[in-house]
Motif scaffolding. Structure first.
Motif, short mmCIF file in Angstrom:
data_model
loop_
_atom_site.label_atom_id
_atom_site.label_comp_id
_atom_site.label_asym_id
_atom_site.label_seq_id
_atom_site.Cartn_x
_atom_site.Cartn_y
_atom_site.Cartn_z
N ILE A 72 -4.50 18.49 24.40
CA ILE A 72 -4.29 17.49 23.35
C ILE A 72 -2.83 17.02 23.32
O ILE A 72 -2.54 15.82 23.25
N ILE A 73 -1.92 17.97 23.43
CA ILE A 73 -0.49 17.61 23.43
C ILE A 73 -0.17 16.74 24.65
O ILE A 73 0.55 15.74 24.55
N GLY A 74 -0.71 17.12 25.81
CA GLY A 74 -0.46 16.35 27.02
C GLY A 74 -0.99 14.93 26.92
O GLY A 74 -0.31 13.97 27.32
N LEU A 75 -2.19 14.75 26.36
CA LEU A 75 -2.76 13.41 26.20
C LEU A 75 -1.95 12.57 25.22
O LEU A 75 -1.74 11.37 25.45
N CYS A 76 -1.48 13.20 24.15
CA CYS A 76 -0.66 12.47 23.17
C CYS A 76 0.67 12.03 23.80
O CYS A 76 1.11 10.88 23.59
N LEU A 77 1.31 12.90 24.56
CA LEU A 77 2.55 12.53 25.23
C LEU A 77 2.31 11.43 26.25
O LEU A 77 3.11 10.49 26.37
N TRP A 78 1.23 11.53 26.98
CA TRP A 78 0.87 10.52 27.97
C TRP A 78 0.71 9.15 27.30
O TRP A 78 1.29 8.16 27.75
N GLN A 79 -0.06 9.11 26.21
CA GLN A 79 -0.28 7.84 25.52
C GLN A 79 1.03 7.31 24.92
O GLN A 79 1.29 6.10 24.95
N ALA A 80 1.87 8.21 24.43
CA ALA A 80 3.14 7.78 23.85
C ALA A 80 4.04 7.16 24.92
O ALA A 80 4.70 6.13 24.67
N ILE A 81 4.05 7.75 26.11
CA ILE A 81 4.86 7.19 27.21
C ILE A 81 4.35 5.81 27.60
O ILE A 81 5.14 4.88 27.85
N VAL A 82 3.03 5.65 27.64
CA VAL A 82 2.45 4.34 27.99
C VAL A 82 2.85 3.29 26.97
O VAL A 82 3.23 2.16 27.32
N ILE A 83 2.83 3.66 25.69
CA ILE A 83 3.17 2.70 24.63
C ILE A 83 4.66 2.38 24.63
O ILE A 83 5.07 1.22 24.55
N LEU A 84 5.49 3.41 24.75
CA LEU A 84 6.94 3.21 24.66
C LEU A 84 7.50 2.46 25.87
O LEU A 84 8.41 1.63 25.73
N THR A 85 6.98 2.75 27.04
CA THR A 85 7.50 2.10 28.26
C THR A 85 6.82 0.76 28.53
O THR A 85 7.35 -0.04 29.31
N ASP A 86 5.68 0.55 27.91
CA ASP A 86 4.90 -0.68 28.14
C ASP A 86 4.66 -0.89 29.63
O ASP A 86 4.74 -2.01 30.16
N ALA A 87 4.37 0.22 30.33
CA ALA A 87 4.14 0.16 31.77
C ALA A 87 2.82 -0.53 32.06
O ALA A 87 1.82 -0.33 31.35
N PRO A 88 2.77 -1.37 33.10
CA PRO A 88 1.51 -2.01 33.48
C PRO A 88 0.48 -0.97 33.92
O PRO A 88 0.85 0.10 34.43
N HIS A 89 -0.79 -1.28 33.73
CA HIS A 89 -1.84 -0.29 33.98
C HIS A 89 -1.94 0.08 35.45
O HIS A 89 -2.46 1.15 35.79
N PHE A 90 -1.45 -0.79 36.37
CA PHE A 90 -1.52 -0.44 37.79
C PHE A 90 -0.38 0.50 38.20
O PHE A 90 -0.33 0.93 39.35
#
Length: 249
Positions: A11-29
């Protein structure tokens, strides 16, 4: 390692993963979200399951063969001082050669099938198991050895009744290390050359820019490794309890 701890870490790993995606606004590819990876895993569940089965079979066969060879070698080294003086330095020297560098040669010699991946897994776990079990065999109390000699027991009887039971916890430690290393060896072999397996699927997904599928394959590989590590850990615990019970008799 308890199930509750594993779920909490997940759960912690998934939350950190999602937070990194949101904060960095990295493209899905480049960095897909957990939801995209889960969706790709569901849509490709058949092909992932087929390739995961291949990798799991390679790892299990590598573990069985590597453990058998490691145990046999450790016993032989403990029984013969000459073998210990001649073979042990060679085993240590071989660790100076990166095992991963042998993957292209193994693929060339044994083909693109499962054989080269199994051998790769065997090579990567052989030394840890041999070293751990041999260390346990040579750490038995000398007093037991002197007692066995005074009672007329042979060298093999002393090994079977004293040294091996006392070395089982060390073997359990080696097995837990092997459970982590074996999947690495199999996947490295699949990266070099294969037509099936999670490593092959990861390369295929990367080449087609399906990064979500590559992440899904990587997560499945991690789950297989964790399951294997937990299973071996349970086995190692039982081995240790058996050794303790034997030593108390």
């Amino acid at each position: 390692m308890r199930l509750r701890d594993i779920l909490l870490a997940l759960i912690i790993g998934l939350c950190l993963w999602q937070a990194i995606v949101i904060l960095t606004d990295a493209p899905h590819f480049i960095l897909p979200s957990p939801w995209r990876v889960a969706n790709a895993a569901y849509n490709s569940r058949v092909i992932i399951a087929e390739n995961a089965w291949v990798t799991a079979l390679e790892v299990m066969l590598g573990l069985i063969i590597g453990t058998a060879l490691g145990v046999a070698t450790a016993i032989q080294l403990a029984l013969s001082k000459t073998a210990e003086r001649l073979i042990l330095p060679i085993l240590v020297f071989t660790q100076a050669v990166p095992v991963f560098a042998l993957a292209p040669l193994l693929t060339l010699w044994f083909g693109y099938g499962m054989a080269s991946k199994i051998i790769m897994a065997v090579l990567i776990i052989y030394f840890p198991i041999t070293s751990a079990f041999h260390d346990g065999l040579t750490r038995s109390d000398r007093g037991y050895g002197d007692l066995s000699v005074s009672m007329g027991a042979g060298r093999w009887n002393f090994m079977r009744h004293v040294q091996i039971p006392h070395a089982l916890p060390s073997l359990g430690t080696g097995l837990k290390l092997a459970a982590v290393y074996a999947p690495i060896g199999a996947v490295i072999g699949e990266w070099v050359g294969a037509s099936k397996g999670l490593g092959y699927l990861m390369l295929l997904a990367n080449g087609r820019a399906k990064i979500d599928l590559m992440f899904a394959s990587l997560i499945v590989l991690a789950c297989l490794t964790v399951i294997l590590h937990i299973t071996i850990g349970i086995l190692a615990t039982r081995i240790t309890r058996y050794a303790q019970g034997t030593s108390q008799k």
